[in-house]
Write a protein that holds these residues in place. Structure first.
Motif, PDB file in Angstrom:
ATOM      1  N   THR A 224      -0.251  -2.177  -4.431  1.00 13.77           N
ATOM      2  CA  THR A 224      -1.129  -1.080  -4.025  1.00 13.77           C
ATOM      3  C   THR A 224      -2.524  -1.276  -4.604  1.00 13.77           C
ATOM      4  O   THR A 224      -2.727  -2.062  -5.540  1.00 13.77           O
ATOM      5  CB  THR A 224      -0.608   0.290  -4.513  1.00 13.77           C
ATOM      6  OG1 THR A 224      -0.702   0.338  -5.940  1.00 13.77           O
ATOM      7  CG2 THR A 224       0.829   0.525  -4.083  1.00 13.77           C
TER       8      THR A 224
ATOM      9  N   ASN B 292       0.809  -1.210   0.000  1.00 15.21           N
ATOM     10  CA  ASN B 292       0.000   0.000   0.000  1.00 15.21           C
ATOM     11  C   ASN B 292       0.846   1.265   0.000  1.00 15.21           C
ATOM     12  O   ASN B 292       0.423   2.302   0.496  1.00 15.21           O
ATOM     13  CB  ASN B 292      -0.972   0.030   1.187  1.00 15.21           C
ATOM     14  CG  ASN B 292      -2.142   0.971   0.960  1.00 15.21           C
ATOM     15  OD1 ASN B 292      -2.775   0.937  -0.080  1.00 15.21           O
ATOM     16  ND2 ASN B 292      -2.430   1.826   1.929  1.00 15.21           N
TER      17      ASN B 292
ATOM     18  N   THR C 212       0.465   7.095  -0.988  1.00 16.60           N
ATOM     19  CA  THR C 212      -0.973   6.862  -1.100  1.00 16.60           C
ATOM     20  C   THR C 212      -1.735   8.185  -1.089  1.00 16.60           C
ATOM     21  O   THR C 212      -2.626   8.404  -1.909  1.00 16.60           O
ATOM     22  CB  THR C 212      -1.466   5.969   0.049  1.00 16.60           C
ATOM     23  OG1 THR C 212      -0.950   6.474   1.283  1.00 16.60           O
ATOM     24  CG2 THR C 212      -1.000   4.552  -0.126  1.00 16.60           C
TER      25      THR C 212
ATOM     26  N   ASN D 251      -5.154   3.792  -6.378  1.00 19.01           N
ATOM     27  CA  ASN D 251      -5.339   5.040  -5.632  1.00 19.01           C
ATOM     28  C   ASN D 251      -5.882   6.172  -6.506  1.00 19.01           C
ATOM     29  O   ASN D 251      -6.827   6.869  -6.120  1.00 19.01           O
ATOM     30  CB  ASN D 251      -4.016   5.454  -4.995  1.00 19.01           C
ATOM     31  CG  ASN D 251      -3.585   4.495  -3.914  1.00 19.01           C
ATOM     32  OD1 ASN D 251      -4.327   4.223  -2.974  1.00 19.01           O
ATOM     33  ND2 ASN D 251      -2.379   3.959  -4.038  1.00 19.01           N
TER      34      ASN D 251
END
Length: 342
Positions: A162, A149, A195, A165
């Protein structure tokens, strides 16, 4: 492996009626062996008190079957849940987990030194950034690093897993615009968190691409206290926002509490508040948070797959972006035409 350990392994083999190599496979994670044969070997080992010499085996194979996990902010339920799932997945795969604390900014020099004392097969960084010191020392020790992440400015050397986003943040922006909001605001996390930066870029980019005014901006620093303070600042402005998109659910839940309890607002009518992650509390009726759901189980599965590949000699970094989905609930205004929330 020392001589006494070899002798005891042979004792296990005789008792179980198998070969010495079968005993070795029974205690090697991922090795091919029939379940019934493994069961007989484990029972025989328990009866005579045999335990494999894991240190000697790691020296022989070059693998320790230990994965380090650097843990940052577990106050956020998303990371607490991810840690639980990562630990369970690695254990099921026969890999042991070594946890070490780190801040959101990265590990300290002392922590780096401690981690590198172990023969790690891989290092997973959960809710923490990759410091240059840790990156260099892991590279020198030939320990592959996986960012969970998070991403890094050095993608050519470090793997990552991830959620989407930018895409998720654009979906939130599209929802708020369609619901008729005129004064949206983005509540950022840490300025150096990839992020937060990606979600802000996706959110503000949606408005920019359509020639709409740029959203307002505040920072909640990914903490409940920071988000509460940021919400108070926003709602005391002469023209407060009519919608707030928080960079994660943890901040969004705090924003809902402040808007309701301190300003008497009807969240979902007077103001819309959205988050990102879809933590368990987001679906509670008291919050009913609109959010972009990150598929934690898939992210954990990909992290395990990368760790295995790196342990088997893959040298090129792997980067996975996992698609999530927009979940509409009561914390944001209903769309024109009667579109319903979950």
């Amino acid at each position: 492996m020392d001589e006494s350990s070899v002798m005891r392994a042979r004792d296990v083999a005789r008792k179980a009626g198998v070969s010495a190599s079968a005993v070795s496979r029974a205690f090697t994670p991922g090795a091919s062996i029939a379940p019934e044969t493994r069961r007989r070997i484990i029972e025989a080992a328990e009866e005579i008190g045999y335990k494999p010499d894991l240190i000697a085996r790691s020296l022989t194979s070059g693998r320790s079957n230990i994965v380090g996990i650097g843990v940052g902010n577990l106050e956020n339920p998303f990371f607490a849940d991810s840690l639980n799932q990562l630990s369970a997945a690695f254990a099921t795969a026969g890999l042991r987990v070594l946890l070490f604390p780190a801040t959101a900014r990265g590990a300290s020099e002392a922590q780096v030194h401690e981690v590198l004392q172990y023969r790690l097969d891989a290092l997973v960084l959960l809710s923490t950034n990759l410091s240059s010191s840790l990156a260099n020392q892991c590279r020198n020790a030939q320990i592959p690093v996986i960012m969970y992440n998070r991403t890094t400015a050095d993608p050519g050397r470090v793997s990552s897993v991830t959620g989407n986003n930018r895409g998720g943040a654009r979906a939130i922006a599209a929802h708020l615009v369609a619901a008729g909001h005129q004064r949206p605001c983005f509540m950022a996390g840490h300025d150096d968190a990839s992020t937060s930066a990606a979600r802000e870029e996706g959110f503000t980019g949606f408005f920019r691409d359509r020639g709409l005014p740029a959203p307002m901006r505040e920072a909640g620093h990914f903490t409940r206290e920071g988000a509460a303070a940021a919400t108070r600042r926003l709602l005391t402005l002469p023209e407060p926002p009519d919608a707030i998109f928080c960079a994660n659910d943890h901040m969004a839940l705090a924003a809902i509490d402040v808007a309701r309890a301190e300003f008497g607002l009807d969240v979902g009518r007077d103001i819309s508040i959205a988050g990102f992650d879809d933590v368990p509390m987001a679906s509670w009726p008291s919050f009913a948070l609109t959010t972009y759901a990150q598929p934690t189980a898939e992210m954990v599965e990909e992290t395990l797959a990368i760790a295995r590949a790196l342990g088997e000699g893959v040298t090129e970094p792997v980067h996975k972006v996992i698609e999530g989905r927009l979940v509409l609930r009561g914390s944001t205004r209903r769309l024109p035409g009667g579109a319903k929330h979950d």
